[in-house]
Design an enzyme around this catalytic site. Structure first.
Site, PDB file in Angstrom:
ATOM      1  N   ASP A 170    -124.513 -20.856  80.681  1.00 36.72           N
ATOM      2  CA  ASP A 170    -124.469 -20.749  79.216  1.00 36.72           C
ATOM      3  C   ASP A 170    -124.767 -19.311  78.786  1.00 36.72           C
ATOM      4  O   ASP A 170    -125.558 -18.616  79.427  1.00 36.72           O
ATOM      5  CB  ASP A 170    -125.506 -21.711  78.612  1.00 36.72           C
ATOM      6  CG  ASP A 170    -125.256 -21.960  77.140  1.00 36.72           C
ATOM      7  OD1 ASP A 170    -124.208 -21.538  76.618  1.00 36.72           O
ATOM      8  OD2 ASP A 170    -126.128 -22.584  76.500  1.00 36.72           O
ATOM      9  N   GLY A 171    -124.147 -18.894  77.700  1.00 37.93           N
ATOM     10  CA  GLY A 171    -124.476 -17.591  77.113  1.00 37.93           C
ATOM     11  C   GLY A 171    -123.386 -16.545  77.213  1.00 37.93           C
ATOM     12  O   GLY A 171    -123.616 -15.379  76.866  1.00 37.93           O
ATOM     13  N   ASN A 172    -122.188 -16.945  77.649  1.00 36.82           N
ATOM     14  CA  ASN A 172    -121.088 -15.968  77.753  1.00 36.82           C
ATOM     15  C   ASN A 172    -120.763 -15.355  76.389  1.00 36.82           C
ATOM     16  O   ASN A 172    -120.543 -14.145  76.272  1.00 36.82           O
ATOM     17  CB  ASN A 172    -119.815 -16.637  78.279  1.00 36.82           C
ATOM     18  CG  ASN A 172    -119.942 -17.098  79.712  1.00 36.82           C
ATOM     19  OD1 ASN A 172    -120.897 -16.771  80.393  1.00 36.82           O
ATOM     20  ND2 ASN A 172    -118.973 -17.869  80.170  1.00 36.82           N
ATOM     21  N   SER A 218    -116.718 -28.595  79.950  1.00 37.07           N
ATOM     22  CA  SER A 218    -117.165 -29.963  79.675  1.00 37.07           C
ATOM     23  C   SER A 218    -116.101 -30.748  78.914  1.00 37.07           C
ATOM     24  O   SER A 218    -115.154 -30.162  78.362  1.00 37.07           O
ATOM     25  CB  SER A 218    -118.459 -29.934  78.849  1.00 37.07           C
ATOM     26  OG  SER A 218    -118.154 -29.615  77.508  1.00 37.07           O
ATOM     27  N   THR A 219    -116.276 -32.069  78.872  1.00 41.67           N
ATOM     28  CA  THR A 219    -115.334 -32.913  78.116  1.00 41.67           C
ATOM     29  C   THR A 219    -115.373 -32.532  76.634  1.00 41.67           C
ATOM     30  O   THR A 219    -114.414 -32.773  75.905  1.00 41.67           O
ATOM     31  CB  THR A 219    -115.684 -34.420  78.285  1.00 41.67           C
ATOM     32  OG1 THR A 219    -117.107 -34.580  78.173  1.00 41.67           O
ATOM     33  CG2 THR A 219    -115.244 -34.957  79.623  1.00 41.67           C
ATOM     34  N   ASN A 249    -115.812 -29.329  75.572  1.00 46.00           N
ATOM     35  CA  ASN A 249    -115.309 -27.958  75.370  1.00 46.00           C
ATOM     36  C   ASN A 249    -113.877 -27.910  74.810  1.00 46.00           C
ATOM     37  O   ASN A 249    -113.435 -26.877  74.315  1.00 46.00           O
ATOM     38  CB  ASN A 249    -115.384 -27.137  76.666  1.00 46.00           C
ATOM     39  CG  ASN A 249    -116.785 -26.680  77.019  1.00 46.00           C
ATOM     40  OD1 ASN A 249    -117.109 -26.455  78.187  1.00 46.00           O
ATOM     41  ND2 ASN A 249    -117.653 -26.529  76.020  1.00 46.00           N
ATOM     42  N   ARG A 304    -130.406 -23.800  83.810  1.00 50.26           N
ATOM     43  CA  ARG A 304    -129.616 -23.501  82.600  1.00 50.26           C
ATOM     44  C   ARG A 304    -130.002 -22.121  82.088  1.00 50.26           C
ATOM     45  O   ARG A 304    -131.188 -21.823  81.900  1.00 50.26           O
ATOM     46  CB  ARG A 304    -129.845 -24.539  81.502  1.00 50.26           C
ATOM     47  CG  ARG A 304    -128.948 -24.230  80.292  1.00 50.26           C
ATOM     48  CD  ARG A 304    -128.952 -25.308  79.235  1.00 50.26           C
ATOM     49  NE  ARG A 304    -127.912 -25.020  78.249  1.00 50.26           N
ATOM     50  CZ  ARG A 304    -127.233 -25.931  77.574  1.00 50.26           C
ATOM     51  NH1 ARG A 304    -127.466 -27.197  77.754  1.00 50.26           N
ATOM     52  NH2 ARG A 304    -126.309 -25.564  76.707  1.00 50.26           N
ATOM     53  N   SER A 350    -126.946 -31.277  78.048  1.00 47.09           N
ATOM     54  CA  SER A 350    -125.580 -31.255  77.507  1.00 47.09           C
ATOM     55  C   SER A 350    -124.587 -32.072  78.336  1.00 47.09           C
ATOM     56  O   SER A 350    -123.485 -31.585  78.642  1.00 47.09           O
ATOM     57  CB  SER A 350    -125.077 -29.814  77.369  1.00 47.09           C
ATOM     58  OG  SER A 350    -125.898 -29.099  76.483  1.00 47.09           O
TER      59      SER A 350
HETATM   60  C1  FPP Z   1    -120.704 -21.323  78.114  1.00 45.26           C
HETATM   61  O1  FPP Z   1    -120.932 -20.132  77.378  1.00 45.26           O
HETATM   62  C2  FPP Z   1    -119.642 -21.097  79.083  1.00 45.26           C
HETATM   63  C3  FPP Z   1    -118.477 -21.801  79.156  1.00 45.26           C
HETATM   64  C4  FPP Z   1    -118.154 -22.930  78.283  1.00 45.26           C
HETATM   65  C5  FPP Z   1    -117.444 -21.455  80.158  1.00 45.26           C
HETATM   66  C6  FPP Z   1    -117.963 -21.269  81.547  1.00 45.26           C
HETATM   67  C7  FPP Z   1    -116.895 -20.704  82.376  1.00 45.26           C
HETATM   68  C8  FPP Z   1    -117.027 -19.633  83.151  1.00 45.26           C
HETATM   69  C9  FPP Z   1    -118.290 -18.923  83.378  1.00 45.26           C
HETATM   70  C10 FPP Z   1    -115.843 -19.160  83.926  1.00 45.26           C
HETATM   71  C11 FPP Z   1    -115.951 -19.741  85.316  1.00 45.26           C
HETATM   72  C12 FPP Z   1    -114.702 -19.611  86.024  1.00 45.26           C
HETATM   73  C13 FPP Z   1    -114.307 -20.428  87.046  1.00 45.26           C
HETATM   74  C14 FPP Z   1    -113.024 -20.202  87.709  1.00 45.26           C
HETATM   75  C15 FPP Z   1    -115.094 -21.563  87.551  1.00 45.26           C
HETATM   76  P1  FPP Z   1    -120.676 -20.141  75.806  1.00 45.26           P
HETATM   77  O2  FPP Z   1    -119.274 -19.701  75.552  1.00 45.26           O
HETATM   78  O3  FPP Z   1    -121.001 -21.498  75.249  1.00 45.26           O
HETATM   79  O4  FPP Z   1    -121.711 -19.080  75.339  1.00 45.26           O
HETATM   80  P2  FPP Z   1    -122.465 -19.014  73.937  1.00 45.26           P
HETATM   81  O5  FPP Z   1    -123.304 -20.269  73.844  1.00 45.26           O
HETATM   82  O6  FPP Z   1    -123.284 -17.781  74.044  1.00 45.26           O
HETATM   83  O7  FPP Z   1    -121.391 -18.943  72.876  1.00 45.26           O
END
Ligand code: FPP
Length: 238
Positions: free
Chosen positions: A19-21, A64-65, A67, A186, A194
């Site tokens: 989480d946190g991208n 996730s389902t 997302n 997490r 979640s």
């Molecule tokens: C949650 O961060 C992250 C995701 C929903 C996507 C996770 C996917 C990857 C890390 C890519 C992995 C790649 C492969 C091929 C397995 P968020 O977008 O909810 O972050 P935020 O809460 O800060 O907005």
């Protein structure tokens, strides 16, 4: 120093909620897609670190389902990123790791689905390590999917109600023969599951860190394992 097998308390199965991208990207005034790309790199690094430390099972909560509710352009970005990384999966999962995808593959683009099936088939015989990607995964959906299979066996007359027990249900989950999760990590400061591995995390130790997923790597993984190894697990006993 932590080395798998040197201590009874080393976690066998680690589940990771990445989480946190989005926040990582926002802090740098970058688009969310840049955060996901950096997140995919963190996933690759963490695979390497798991292999190095001797983690036998690792599950990444990839999509996730729920997302699917995200904007279409973000979903498209994620699908392209999955295709790109799964194309080179053997390079970061290691040549001898079994790869499994947890969840219903049918909503994914056909090229991605074919690649997922190919990776599962080509790695089916490996047992030194198992890497699972939870994609279109939800813990509730996992249990419903298992229950539906039980109903089908029952309609065919293959099982009776007395045959339904934890072992039967567990064997029908997407994680199949994998042991329960010992440790769930997490990132990004949120403290909830979640809908991740609900059945499999019944006795898991939970580890939350403020580190945003794109900044995660071997150092943070070791800190989580160290924390796990200091805990007393009683599994309902005394
Ligand atoms: C949650 O961060 C992250 C995701 C929903 C996507 C996770 C996917 C990857 C890390 C890519 C992995 C790649 C492969 C091929 C397995 P968020 O977008 O909810 O972050 P935020 O809460 O800060 O907005």
């Amino acid at each position: 120093m932590i080395i798998a097998g040197s201590d009874n308390h080393f976690p066998v199965h680690i589940g990771i909620i990445m989480d946190g991208n989005g926040r990582w990207a926002k802090k740098r005034m970058l688009p969310r897609s840049a955060g996901h790309r950096a997140g995919a790199e963190a996933m690759r690094r963490t695979c390497d670190a798991c292999r190095k430390l001797g983690v036998k099972y690792v599950t990444f909560y990839t999509f996730s389902t729920e997302n699917w509710k995200r904007p279409k352009d973000e979903i498209d970005t994620l699908m392209s990123l999955f295709e790109e990384y799964l194309d080179k999966a053997e390079s970061f999962t290691g040549k001898k790791a079994r790869i499994l995808f947890l969840g219903d593959k049918s909503p994914f683009p056909v090229t991605l689905r074919d690649r997922m099936e190919e990776l599962e088939k080509n790695s089916a015989a490996y047992d030194s390590m198992t890497i699972m990607f939870a994609m279109n995964y939800g813990g509730r959906d996992d249990i419903v999917h298992a229950a539906r299979q039980i109903a089908e066996y029952s309609v065919k007359g293959d099982i009776s109600p007395a045959d339904v027990d934890e072992n039967l249900l567990q064997g029908l989950l997407y994680t199949k023969g994998a042991p329960d999760a010992d440790l769930i990590i997490r990132t990004s400061g949120e403290q909830r599951l979640s809908n991740f591995l609900l059945w499999q995390s019944a006795y898991a130790e939970l580890y939350f860190t403020d580190v945003l997923w794109p900044d995660f790597g071997e150092k943070e993984l070791k800190a989580a394992i160290d924390s796990f190894m200091q805990r007393q697990r009683r599994f309902g006993g005394v």
